[in-house]
Scaffold this active site. Structure first.
Site, PDB file in Angstrom:
ATOM      1  N   GLY A  26       0.937  -1.182   0.141  1.00 23.48           N
ATOM      2  CA  GLY A  26       0.180   0.261  -0.199  1.00 23.48           C
ATOM      3  C   GLY A  26       0.202   0.924  -0.006  1.00 23.48           C
ATOM      4  O   GLY A  26       0.368   2.251  -0.175  1.00 23.48           O
ATOM      5  N   ARG A  27       1.876   1.287   0.218  1.00 17.37           N
ATOM      6  CA  ARG A  27       2.875   2.185   0.289  1.00 17.37           C
ATOM      7  C   ARG A  27       3.512   2.272  -1.187  1.00 17.37           C
ATOM      8  O   ARG A  27       4.703   3.290  -1.406  1.00 17.37           O
ATOM      9  CB  ARG A  27       3.728   2.219   0.828  1.00 17.37           C
ATOM     10  N   LYS A 176       5.368 -13.240 -12.837  1.00 21.40           N
ATOM     11  CA  LYS A 176       4.338 -12.556 -12.890  1.00 21.40           C
ATOM     12  C   LYS A 176       3.356 -13.250 -12.487  1.00 21.40           C
ATOM     13  O   LYS A 176       2.143 -13.765 -12.318  1.00 21.40           O
ATOM     14  CB  LYS A 176       4.758 -11.075 -13.194  1.00 21.40           C
TER      15      LYS A 176
HETATM   16  N1  LIG Z   1       4.235   0.142 -12.340  1.00 23.13           N
HETATM   17  C1  LIG Z   1       3.873   0.133 -13.870  1.00 23.13           C
HETATM   18  O1  LIG Z   1       3.851   0.462 -14.890  1.00 23.13           O
HETATM   19  C2  LIG Z   1       2.692  -1.260 -13.259  1.00 23.13           C
HETATM   20  C3  LIG Z   1       1.877  -2.047 -14.519  1.00 23.13           C
HETATM   21  C4  LIG Z   1       1.595  -2.935 -14.846  1.00 23.13           C
HETATM   22  C5  LIG Z   1       1.697  -3.722 -13.960  1.00 23.13           C
HETATM   23  N2  LIG Z   1       2.029  -3.244 -12.319  1.00 23.13           N
HETATM   24  C6  LIG Z   1       1.902  -4.273 -11.508  1.00 23.13           C
HETATM   25  O2  LIG Z   1       1.264  -4.096 -10.451  1.00 23.13           O
HETATM   26  C7  LIG Z   1       1.926  -4.404  -8.812  1.00 23.13           C
HETATM   27  C8  LIG Z   1       2.825  -2.309  -8.392  1.00 23.13           C
HETATM   28  O3  LIG Z   1       3.363  -2.240  -9.170  1.00 23.13           O
HETATM   29  P1  LIG Z   1       3.740  -0.866  -8.733  1.00 23.13           P
HETATM   30  O4  LIG Z   1       4.402   0.154  -9.518  1.00 23.13           O
HETATM   31  O5  LIG Z   1       2.753   0.306  -7.186  1.00 23.13           O
HETATM   32  O6  LIG Z   1       5.067  -1.208  -6.979  1.00 23.13           O
HETATM   33  P2  LIG Z   1       5.714  -0.706  -6.472  1.00 23.13           P
HETATM   34  O7  LIG Z   1       7.348  -1.310  -6.624  1.00 23.13           O
HETATM   35  O8  LIG Z   1       5.828   1.029  -6.865  1.00 23.13           O
HETATM   36  O9  LIG Z   1       5.081  -1.120  -4.609  1.00 23.13           O
HETATM   37  C9  LIG Z   1       5.191  -2.180  -4.055  1.00 23.13           C
HETATM   38  C10 LIG Z   1       5.741  -1.918  -3.438  1.00 23.13           C
HETATM   39  O10 LIG Z   1       5.433  -2.975  -2.004  1.00 23.13           O
HETATM   40  C11 LIG Z   1       6.127  -2.871  -1.140  1.00 23.13           C
HETATM   41  N3  LIG Z   1       7.329  -3.712  -0.603  1.00 23.13           N
HETATM   42  C12 LIG Z   1       8.550  -4.557  -1.679  1.00 23.13           C
HETATM   43  N4  LIG Z   1       9.143  -5.764  -0.698  1.00 23.13           N
HETATM   44  C13 LIG Z   1       7.993  -5.983  -0.134  1.00 23.13           C
HETATM   45  C14 LIG Z   1       7.942  -7.418   0.838  1.00 23.13           C
HETATM   46  N5  LIG Z   1       8.711  -8.270   0.998  1.00 23.13           N
HETATM   47  N6  LIG Z   1       6.284  -7.144   1.249  1.00 23.13           N
HETATM   48  C15 LIG Z   1       5.658  -6.613   1.768  1.00 23.13           C
HETATM   49  N7  LIG Z   1       5.568  -5.245   0.893  1.00 23.13           N
HETATM   50  C16 LIG Z   1       6.849  -5.110   0.468  1.00 23.13           C
HETATM   51  C17 LIG Z   1       7.192  -2.078  -1.765  1.00 23.13           C
HETATM   52  O11 LIG Z   1       7.903  -1.180   0.051  1.00 23.13           O
HETATM   53  C18 LIG Z   1       6.295  -0.637  -1.898  1.00 23.13           C
HETATM   54  O12 LIG Z   1       5.440  -0.009  -1.338  1.00 23.13           O
HETATM   55  C19 LIG Z   1       2.784  -4.952  -9.522  1.00 23.13           C
HETATM   56  O13 LIG Z   1       3.012  -6.299  -9.521  1.00 23.13           O
HETATM   57  C20 LIG Z   1       3.306  -4.545 -10.705  1.00 23.13           C
HETATM   58  O14 LIG Z   1       4.205  -5.124 -11.463  1.00 23.13           O
HETATM   59  C21 LIG Z   1       2.632  -1.878 -11.959  1.00 23.13           C
END
Ligand SMILES: NC(=O)c1ccc[n+]([C@@H]2O[C@H](COP(=O)([O-])OP(=O)(O)OC[C@H]3O[C@@H](n4cnc5c(N)ncnc54)[C@H](O)[C@@H]3O)[C@@H](O)[C@H]2O)c1
Length: 591
Positions: A26-27, A176
């Protein structure tokens, strides 16, 4: 914290009570947007679960974080430190929750298979097991449209029936895909209902991969290149729409009327756009030039292979993106659009922010972060270029930088004629100067005796002020000359002391070059200076970032060949080579 029980009211098509949800991750970029949307909508008790708690500092100044701080103070939200590798921690945070939204991190090191596997696949297993143990009913997983794209073929309006490619070229996408499969298979076992969302190319404020990568490439002039023909279409999704889709999924997952549980849905902005048009809009918004040089995809692929070779040889992280550069090249050159009608029909999803507004909001958020010029080309659009500063920002700068083409062309023509007159008319310098003076005098005299009206054409007098030199101009010129003279004397004195070796070598190189050019002829020297002055500054200004990028790479190559350590490179160079925008990341995430 008082958390009420929830029940979905089918007749009213809504929830009758406040519901409790957990946003795992969530962060992060998408997670944080989802948390804010849930808090703004109301009717949700939000448990933010993440392994990082940085952003919950009370002095957080951004609007979205103050929303969370207020919600935490009022009991509408809470934060829990959770590592998805520890099932007991997930059980603790999900107990009593109605819905779990799960997003795993994107910033994984693609070279560390073990860690990627543990976070993506084992993490998904842990989340499923924990949800069953804590009797959670609904799990919404944020997957990605990447799981059906391996770069080998175009996808045009692909829907959920689109067959998965046999073998993924990208390891994290492969993992994934496995995690997504686990989540879907877990549906209807132990009372858990699951749903998978596959957003395509998510962008927006706080994004840490795509726009920062673009800004980094642009700063070094590398975003001028279009991979392939540039006409390929893509679907992008503004992050707020992804958050909205999650809530739609949570609200319809156990509806008996429609079939959502156990399914995957593509999520887009429903506005396919040319990939390079989207990139151009973002770059333009950040003050960079639109990409305009088309490079064949195979050539870009070779450059990527070369850069990866350097990377492997140096055992050094030149980029910090979880998705491989090859994958990005395919993404940039292939058509990739999706049919979102299943999400519209079954989840009741439709975008809440248009693509145009999403782009504007994204650019504004990154511009807002760019007071330190991390993302924008210039912090201020009126900022002078280096070439302009070098030329003193006066008339000379205007002429040599071709600000007014007519004036510059006239100046160039006059100087070229003078050059021809003095060097190629076969006369001595003195006789050329005398003849030129005579010619100018004759023209002025003739002009002076012309009638003020010839056949209806008014002849304007040249005001005498044109021939006057202001006292102040004279003083300034003398001052400049004496300043230059003093600098030369000062430099000679420093040279004579024999302490400044770098200056000594510069002077030797300059004198040697001068001697070498003069040994050909003075005419060649003057000709070179003339052409150089009217082209070099202009080219430097236009391609400042490209030249500096190439210089950085060249410098890096020299240092590498001499076996010098990376730490001796200038900060700007190492920052580029490492793509070390860690500090920016910090700002993006938590400002
Ligand atoms: N960013 C993009 O463009 C995009 C596009 C399509 C899909 N996605 C998918 O969406 C999802 C989230 O993407 P995002 O960009 O918000 O990711 P992000 O990396 O910004 O956020 C992920 C969060 O997970 C936390 N985290 C890391 N390791 C952890 C752990 N071991 N336990 C608990 N929390 C943990 C991190 O602190 C972070 O706050 C991913 O699965 C990604 O593949 C992202």
């Amino acid at each position: 914290m008082a958390e009420k029980a929830a029940a979905y009211d089918v007749a009213r098509g809504g929830w009758s009570e406040t519901r409790t949800c957990v946003v795992l991750g969530g962060r992060g970029f998408i997670g944080r947007t989802l948390v804010n949307r849930l808090l703004r909508l109301g009717g949700w008790i939000v448990r933010v679960a993440d392994s990082s708690s940085h952003s919950l500092l009370p002095d957080s100044s951004s609007g979205s974080d103050s929303l969370l701080s207020d919600a935490i103070s009022s009991g509408q939200a809470s934060f829990c430190h959770v590592d998805v590798l520890d099932t007991s921690q997930i059980v603790k945070v999900t107990t009593g929750a109605d819905v779990v939204f799960y997003m795993e991190p994107t910033d994984l090191d693609a070279h560390d298979f073990c860690n990627c596997y543990m976070i993506i696949v084992q993490g998904a297993k842990n989340v499923i097991n924990a949800c069953r143990e804590s009797k959670v009913k609904r799990l919404v997983y944020n997957s990605s449209a990447d799981v059906v794209f391996d770069g080998s073929q175009d996808i045009l309006n692909g829907d959920e029936s689109f067959t998965y490619p046999g073998k993924f070229k990208d390891m994290t996408v492969d993992l994934k895909f496995q995690a997504e499969g686990l989540i879907r298979v877990a549906n209807n076992i132990g009372g858990l209902q699951t749903c998978v969302l596959r957003p395509s190319n998510v962008f927006g404020s706080g994004e840490t991969q795509f726009v920062p990568l673009l800004a980094n490439l642009s700063k070094f002039g590398l975003a001028k290149f279009i991979t392939g023909s540039g006409g390929n279409m893509s679907d992008f999704t503004y992050v707020e729409n992804v958050a909205h889709a999650h809530i739609c999924a949570a609200e319809t997952i156990d509806s008996r009327v429609v079939s959502v549980a156990g399914k995957a849905f593509f999520i887009t902005n429903l506005e396919p756009i040319m990939f390079w048009e989207f990139i151009s809009l973002i770059l333009e918004g950040l003050g960079y030039q639109r990409p305009f040089i088309k490079v064949p995809t195979w050539m870009v692929s070779y450059v990527v292979i070369l850069s990866q070779y350097i990377h492997d040889k140096l055992s050094y992280r030149m980029y910090r993106y979880s998705v491989s550069p090859h994958y990005i090249v395919q993404l940039a050159s292939r058509n990739r659009t999706f049919d979102c009608s299943a999400a519209q029909k079954h989840l009741g999803y439709s975008p809440v922010v248009s693509l145009e507004d999403g782009i504007k909001l994204t650019v504004a958020s990154f511009s807002h972060l760019s007071k330190d010029s991390s993302f924008m080309r210039f912090g201020n659009f009126d900022e002078q270029s280096k070439a302009e500063k070098l030329l003193g920002s006066g008339i000379v700068a205007d002429v040599l930088l071709w600000r007014d083409e007519r004036r510059t062309f006239m100046c160039f023509l006059i100087l070229a004629l003078a050059f021809y007159w003095f060097f190629f008319c076969g006369k001595t310098f003195t006789s050329s100067a005398a003849q030129l003076l005579l010619l100018v005098t004759a023209i002025l005299y003739g002009y002076g005796i012309l009638a003020s009206d010839i056949c209806g054409f008014a002849v304007q007098n040249i005001p005498s002020s044109c021939f006057e030199i202001q006292n102040s101009d004279m003083k300034n010129s003398i001052r400049s000359i004496s300043y230059m003279w003093n600098r030369v004397v000062c430099s000679i004195r420093l040279l004579a002391k024999g302490e400044d070796w770098s200056r000594f070598f510069k002077v030797v190189a300059f004198l040697y070059l001068f001697k070498w050019i003069v040994s050909f002829s003075l005419a060649v020297l003057v000709g070179i200076i003339l052409v150089f002055a009217f082209t070099a500054f202009f080219i430097y200004e236009q391609y400042e970032s490209v030249i500096e990028g190439l210089w950085a790479v060249l410098l890096f190559g020299i240092m590498e060949s001499k076996g010098l350590i990376i730490s001796t490179l200038p900060e700007s160079v190492t920052a580029f080579l490492r793509n070390d925008n860690g500090s920016h990341q910090e700002k993006v995430h938590f400002s």
